[in-house]
Design an enzyme around this catalytic site. Structure first.
Site, PDB file in Angstrom:
ATOM      1  N   HIS A 522     -28.535  12.326  19.531  1.00 43.13           N
ATOM      2  CA  HIS A 522     -29.286  13.520  19.143  1.00 43.13           C
ATOM      3  C   HIS A 522     -30.706  13.465  19.697  1.00 43.13           C
ATOM      4  CE1 HIS A 522     -26.607  14.059  15.293  1.00 43.13           C
ATOM      5  NE2 HIS A 522     -26.011  14.508  16.385  1.00 43.13           N
ATOM      6  N   HIS A 566     -27.254  16.879  12.114  1.00 41.29           N
ATOM      7  CA  HIS A 566     -26.758  16.986  13.484  1.00 41.29           C
ATOM      8  C   HIS A 566     -27.493  18.171  14.099  1.00 41.29           C
ATOM      9  CE1 HIS A 566     -23.258  14.164  13.161  1.00 41.29           C
ATOM     10  NE2 HIS A 566     -23.664  14.272  11.907  1.00 41.29           N
TER      11      HIS A 566
END
Length: 588
Positions: A522, A566
């Site tokens: 990420h 996320h």
């Protein structure tokens, strides 16, 4: 060549329509001028391309370095997402620099090299983060437009919540009031039941692991049913949604594949509207936007392009033989990521992914079912539930360091729960997968250049677990996972942790983390927003590059703090708000 693609894939049962360009010569033949050039057909870039081309008078060109997303089985079938990367034609196939907290291991660092970007190759998890995450963005940038209340309409504008593939009754699995139903990108719940579902929900009766009806309400703490960007049993990416046939067919929207952007070039003093790119044969071309260039190449690609363009730390660029054009030392700094540890538990069951993966006949039958009806176990990603949890406020670490979370309702760590091991399993055994991840990190890394070679990969240093706080949180998360898996609902099912044991010492856990820890992939923050007029940061709150005209950044690189979630939902929302900012600017 100019390609009208009526790609009918009988084996997959998919129909993909759309006009795309994959040859720069055909683009040149069209002899078109473009108001906006979007660099990167990824998660946020395709949002911008779609929204700007809603105005039939605005012409938009998307330059995508990678290939088409059409008809690639491993990025269409949700369960096959683990195969989409690494070491595939749809992956940039990056690796990091040696990570000091991970025994100096370099780790793979997948990013999508395909239309749709990482939304075409990720695990499709849909989580927004906490209300506090975005209110912190607003506070740091001095722009309330980045606060939760301002962005919530954009989350809903992006989203069309759809029934799961099996159309089961979803009451009690999500909160309909917090979702959008008229958007573009599909979000849904699992379409095939997991054998561990009931045990997970039973565990939420334990006080440490409360049930949360919907983590996307802005208050994510607790264990929840996983939500994913899937539609009718197939991946929903920015390519399949924002560049769907009815959108890509717009006469004012063009997409050029295999166009690897190397630099942005000055068209006038402090003005950058020209883009230099290279095709598959190594031929270089340029295209100039009449209004703006929108850099949307992601947290790795965007700072790399800026640095090669002479936009960055002038002293460092000069030492590499790159002519400095605009001194902006923050370019490539503040890179932030979520560190993880892959936990697995040996279980007393043969009804896990391992049995499925080892049985070619069963896999073939499930694929045949998916082809025929978009039902069965392949309609979902591997996750069944996610958990968003905090270490206690009186933990010893907070006597030494401030709490890095955005607020008291923001998690420190995540559980990702799966009916099987996330990593390639050993030849025998069945497992419960329980990934633990640090989602409010204090570690910061960087994107830098090793050379002036325009095609050389950058030096990617996410500095995983590079702070004492992050390492403490992950250790505590592992111990929390042990408590989760040894709670009463798992009695006679979970046998033992794999590679550790329930009474492992802190030192043993730490060494295991150093040897096995990694990233959730990420990357964010490498071209961070800061207040207008600030001497730090890369972009102003309107996402224009500080001190320059004609150049805007629209991707996850602009976030000042990574959300405790996320990140693909945030990328979509950045694209949505940026589109309105751009429209507003040019309507004046």
């Amino acid at each position: 060549m100019l390609r009208l693609s009526f790609a009918v894939c009988l084996a997959l049962g998919t129909l993909s329509l759309g006009v795309i360009l994959d040859n720069v010569a055909e683009l040149n033949k069209l002899n078109l001028k473009f108001d906006f050039v979007v660099v990167g057909g990824g998660t946020a870039g395709n949002v911008v391309a779609n929204r700007l081309s809603e105005d039939p008078k605005a012409s938009v060109l998307v330059l995508e370095a990678g290939t088409s997303n059409a008809d690639v089985l491993d990025i269409i079938v949700p369960f096959f997402c683990t195969r989409a990367t690494p070491d595939t034609a749809q992956d940039w196939n990056y690796t990091t620099t040696p990570q000091s907290a991970l025994n100096n291991r370099s780790i793979i660092y997948p990013r999508g090299f395909v239309l749709g970007g990482s939304s075409s190759v990720n695990y499709m998890v849909y989580t927004r983060g906490s209300e506090e995450d975005f209110n912190r963005w607003a506070k740091v940038t001095e722009d309330q437009g980045w606060g939760w209340n301002s962005l919530l309409p954009y989350f809903k504008k992006n989203e069309v919540f759809t029934p799961p593939a099996d159309h089961h009754n979803t009451r009690g699995q999500f909160n309909p009031a917090v979702h959008g139903y008229n958007g573009i990108n599909s979000v849904t719940l699992a379409g095939f039941p997991s054998p561990v579902d009931n045990r997970v929900i039973e565990t939420t009766k334990e006080s440490e692991f409360p049930f949360n009806l919907d983590p996307n309400s802005g208050s994510p703490l607790g264990i929840s049913w996983a939500q994913a960007t899937i539609k009718d049993g197939a991946r929903s990416s920015s390519a399949t949604s924002y560049l769907a046939p009815n959108f890509i067919a717009r006469p004012n929207l063009h997409v050029l594949l295999h166009a690897r952007v190397t630099r942005v070039l000055q068209t006038a003093s402090n003005t950058f509207r020209t883009v230099e790119f290279q095709d598959l044969n190594g031929n270089r071309s340029t295209v100039t936007a009449q209004k703006e260039v929108i850099l949307s190449a992601g947290s790795i690609g965007t700072p790399t392009i800026l640095l090669h363009s002479g936009i960055g730390n002038s002293s460092t660029l000069k030492s590499l033989g790159i002519q400095p054009v605009h001194n902006l030392p923050s370019v490539g700094q503040n890179l932030t990521d979520h560190s993880l540890a892959f936990l697995s538990f040996v279980v007393n069951s043969n009804n896990t992914f391992e049995t499925f993966d080892r049985n070619a006949t069963l896999l073939a039958a499930d694929l045949a079912q998916w082809n025929k009806s978009r039902t069965g176990p392949l309609v979902d990603n591997p996750l069944s539930h996610t958990g968003w949890l905090r270490i206690p406020d009186d933990s010893s670490i907070f006597k030494k360091f401030p709490d890095a979370a955005a607020g008291p309702n923001t998690p420190h760590y995540e559980f990702i729960i799966s009916n099987g091991m996330f990593l390639p399993p050993p030849p025998t055994g069945n497992f419960l997968g329980l990934i633990t991840a640090v989602v409010s990190p204090t570690s910061r890394g960087s994107i830098t250049l090793a050379t002036s070679d325009l095609l050389a990969p950058p030096l990617i240093n996410p500095n995983l677990l590079g702070s004492e706080v992050d390492f403490f949180i992950l250790r505590e998360a592992v111990k929390s996972a042990f408590r989760f898996a040894s709670s009463p609902p798992w009695k006679n099912y979970v046998i033992s942790p794999f590679g550790l044991n329930f009474n492992s010492t802190d030192d043993e856990i730490d060494e295991w983390i150093r040897e096995n820890g990694g990233s959730v992939f990420h990357p964010a923050g490498s071209c961070s927003m800061s207040p207008k007029g600030a001497t730090w940061g890369v972009v102003d709150p309107d996402l224009t590059v500080k001190g320059l005209s004609g150049l805007r950044v629209v991707d996850l690189s602009i976030v000042p703090f990574i959300p405790a979630a996320h990140t693909q939902a945030s990328a979509y929302v950045i694209g949505e708000r940026a589109s309105d900012l751009i429209k507003e600017h040019w309507s004046q």
